[in-house]
Design a protein around this motif. Structure first.
Motif, PDB file in Angstrom:
ATOM      1  N   LEU A   1      -1.717 -17.216  63.361  1.00 24.92           N
ATOM      2  CA  LEU A   1      -2.183 -18.430  64.020  1.00 24.92           C
ATOM      3  C   LEU A   1      -3.687 -18.600  63.839  1.00 24.92           C
ATOM      4  N   THR A   2      -4.139 -19.841  63.838  1.00 21.29           N
ATOM      5  CA  THR A   2      -5.583 -20.080  63.876  1.00 21.29           C
ATOM      6  C   THR A   2      -6.092 -19.707  65.267  1.00 21.29           C
ATOM      7  N   SER A   3      -7.383 -19.540  65.385  1.00 19.37           N
ATOM      8  CA  SER A   3      -7.968 -19.216  66.686  1.00 19.37           C
ATOM      9  C   SER A   3      -7.642 -20.294  67.717  1.00 19.37           C
ATOM     10  N   GLU A   4      -7.751 -21.545  67.285  1.00 21.15           N
ATOM     11  CA  GLU A   4      -7.502 -22.673  68.186  1.00 21.15           C
ATOM     12  C   GLU A   4      -6.040 -22.681  68.655  1.00 21.15           C
ATOM     13  N   LYS A   5      -5.127 -22.505  67.712  1.00 17.88           N
ATOM     14  CA  LYS A   5      -3.697 -22.530  68.044  1.00 17.88           C
ATOM     15  C   LYS A   5      -3.329 -21.353  68.943  1.00 17.88           C
ATOM     16  N   PHE A   6      -3.872 -20.192  68.642  1.00 20.37           N
ATOM     17  CA  PHE A   6      -3.600 -19.001  69.441  1.00 20.37           C
ATOM     18  C   PHE A   6      -4.023 -19.246  70.890  1.00 20.37           C
ATOM     19  N   ALA A   7      -5.252 -19.749  71.083  1.00 22.13           N
ATOM     20  CA  ALA A   7      -5.761 -19.969  72.432  1.00 22.13           C
ATOM     21  C   ALA A   7      -4.935 -21.019  73.180  1.00 22.13           C
ATOM     22  N   GLU A   8      -4.551 -22.071  72.480  1.00 18.21           N
ATOM     23  CA  GLU A   8      -3.753 -23.130  73.110  1.00 18.21           C
ATOM     24  C   GLU A   8      -2.375 -22.616  73.526  1.00 18.21           C
ATOM     25  N   GLU A   9      -1.725 -21.882  72.635  1.00 22.92           N
ATOM     26  CA  GLU A   9      -0.376 -21.386  72.921  1.00 22.92           C
ATOM     27  C   GLU A   9      -0.396 -20.299  73.998  1.00 22.92           C
ATOM     28  N   LEU A  10      -1.418 -19.439  73.952  1.00 23.11           N
ATOM     29  CA  LEU A  10      -1.537 -18.397  74.972  1.00 23.11           C
ATOM     30  C   LEU A  10      -1.722 -19.012  76.356  1.00 23.11           C
ATOM     31  N   LEU A  11      -2.525 -20.051  76.428  1.00 26.06           N
ATOM     32  CA  LEU A  11      -2.742 -20.730  77.709  1.00 26.06           C
ATOM     33  C   LEU A  11      -1.467 -21.408  78.185  1.00 26.06           C
ATOM     34  N   LYS A  12      -0.781 -22.044  77.276  1.00 25.75           N
ATOM     35  CA  LYS A  12       0.427 -22.786  77.638  1.00 25.75           C
ATOM     36  C   LYS A  12       1.574 -21.857  78.029  1.00 25.75           C
ATOM     37  N   LYS A  13       1.776 -20.791  77.259  1.00 27.53           N
ATOM     38  CA  LYS A  13       2.949 -19.934  77.462  1.00 27.53           C
ATOM     39  C   LYS A  13       2.725 -18.805  78.463  1.00 27.53           C
ATOM     40  N   GLU A  14       1.503 -18.258  78.491  1.00 25.01           N
ATOM     41  CA  GLU A  14       1.254 -17.086  79.341  1.00 25.01           C
ATOM     42  C   GLU A  14       0.160 -17.314  80.384  1.00 25.01           C
ATOM     43  N   LYS A  15      -0.444 -18.488  80.352  1.00 22.90           N
ATOM     44  CA  LYS A  15      -1.474 -18.851  81.328  1.00 22.90           C
ATOM     45  C   LYS A  15      -2.643 -17.856  81.358  1.00 22.90           C
ATOM     46  N   VAL A  16      -3.095 -17.526  80.162  1.00 18.72           N
ATOM     47  CA  VAL A  16      -4.327 -16.757  80.001  1.00 18.72           C
ATOM     48  C   VAL A  16      -5.292 -17.602  79.180  1.00 18.72           C
ATOM     49  N   ALA A  17      -6.472 -17.834  79.713  1.00 21.76           N
ATOM     50  CA  ALA A  17      -7.462 -18.661  79.023  1.00 21.76           C
ATOM     51  C   ALA A  17      -8.473 -17.774  78.296  1.00 21.76           C
ATOM     52  N   VAL A  18      -8.530 -17.939  76.986  1.00 17.33           N
ATOM     53  CA  VAL A  18      -9.543 -17.287  76.147  1.00 17.33           C
ATOM     54  C   VAL A  18     -10.224 -18.384  75.337  1.00 17.33           C
TER      55      VAL A  18
END
Length: 390
Positions: A333-350
């Motif tokens: 994943l790109t950095s942007e996609k990783f951060a977006e998906e992590l926030l959406k699926k696991e509710k961790v903001a990086v």
């Protein structure tokens, strides 16, 4: 008749992108049960003695403007603090200016030294405001990339290769945001040799100077011959947990500080009076609190780096600040996609690494300025997310 809608914005303002850090922070605040590892802000509240000193100043009637450069008493304490801690000495009368955060100090420094079109070398990954601040000051940012293979440490030959006849200054940040990389004294000496050779200035962002964990911090001004070439930027936000107080400072050659003060006069007048009185107390009696926070940050850093490695994520051990900058390249994943998906699926903001420059692509910034309990839970969520991807 010309019917085309006229734009009232300057081209510069239109072209500058908003901060990628704030975008993810704003997204996180709109969701429940989010663990935020995004914004670079201590989770500690300002030490009570600092708050109390600020309250007391109000009770004593200190509510008027201070001198443009800041309270002389505070400038004297800043000078004393730098001398005692980092072996650099500045005249509080004409070599110190108190600013509205370290960010304003950087802005003032760039506006004071740059002529239109002059170049400033910006070492990436870096704090998001450096390149835009250069542009806003009429200069041109010239990017030098670092890599994880070198622990994100810039090499002197990289700086030298980027120098042209228009180069005016180099921005150095150690410990670094976002990578946490700390430059050792011998590494700074090698950079200083290039600076001296090409007659350049250094804007040294030392806001995380107190937060180093394995090696002693060395100020760029302390390197032989560099005091006359260095504008040292620091403040109270990070080490003293005073982010919302918006108080920083710059020290440097008196002619540069004088120019910065002139700009400051017309744009800000002076930094907040009550914050300056709080900062006086922080410098005089804040060391115990700083050391307690530093001990906690070291523990958290070690926990997070080990947890990331156990998950199977590559991450260098940061020497300072309160960030880790792990690679997420294995996910595809790109950095942007990783951060977006992590926030959406696991509710961790990086924060996606690319907001800190092109060389940050493939990485994320995680702040460990939060509780161990929250860090432990965030690592479990990241582990779960990673193993869904690979």
């Amino acid at each position: 008749m010309n019917t085309q809608q006229r734009s009232y914005l300057s081209e510069t303002a239109e072209q500058i992108k908003p901060s990628g850090i704030r975008r993810f922070f704003d997204l996180a605040t709109q969701m429940d049960n989010v663990i935020s590892l995004g914004v670079g802000e201590p989770d500690f509240i300002t030490p009570w003695n600092v708050i109390e000193a600020s309250f007391h100043s109000l009770e004593q009637g200190y509510t008027a403007y201070t001198a443009n450069a800041g309270l002389l008493e505070l400038r004297q304490e800043i000078s004393k603090y730098l001398r005692n801690n980092y072996e650099v000495e500045y005249n509080p009368e004409n070599q110190v200016i108190v600013t509205v955060g370290a960010s304003q100090a950087i802005d003032l420094a760039l506006r004071a030294v740059l002529n239109p079109g002059e170049e400033v070398i910006v070492i990436e990954p870096c704090f998001v405001s450096y390149a835009p601040a250069v542009t806003l000051a009429g200069g041109k940012p010239v990017i030098v990339h670092t890599s994880a293979e070198d622990d994100f440490k810039v090499q002197p030959e990289q700086i030298e290769a980027a120098i042209t006849s228009k180069t005016k200054a180099v921005i150095v940040c150690s410990p670094n945001n976002p990578t946490g990389t700390l430059l050792a004294k011998e590494e700074l000496i090698k950079i200083a040799t290039v600076i001296e050779k090409h007659d350049l200035l250094v804007i040294s962002d030392e806001i995380y100077a107190e937060l180093t964990y394995d090696e002693a911090f060395t100020s760029f001004s302390a390197i032989e011959g560099m005091m006359k070439r260095t504008i040292l930027i620091s403040g109270f936000s990070k080490a003293f947990a005073m982010t919302g107080w918006r108080l920083g400072y710059a020290v440097g050659p008196k002619e540069i500080i004088a120019a910065m003060t002139k700009i400051h006069q017309y744009t800000i007048m002076c930094a907040p009076t009550m914050a300056q009185h709080g900062a006086l107390e922080a410098l005089r009696n804040g060391n115990t609190s700083v050391q307690e926070m530093k001990t906690s940050y070291r523990q958290r850093r070690n926990f997070v780096v080990k947890a990331l490695k156990d998950i199977g994520i590559s991450c260098h051990l940061p020497g300072g600040a309160f960030y880790v900058f792990p690679s997420i390249k294995k996910t595809g994943l790109t950095s942007e996609k990783f951060a977006e998906e992590l926030l959406k699926k696991e509710k961790v903001a990086v924060v996606p690494g690319n907001v800190f420059g092109e060389s940050g692509e493939g990485y994320i910034r995680c702040s460990y300025a939060t509780s161990l309990k929250q860090l432990d839970e965030s690592m479990k969520r990241i582990d779960r997310f990673i193993h869904e991807q690979v």
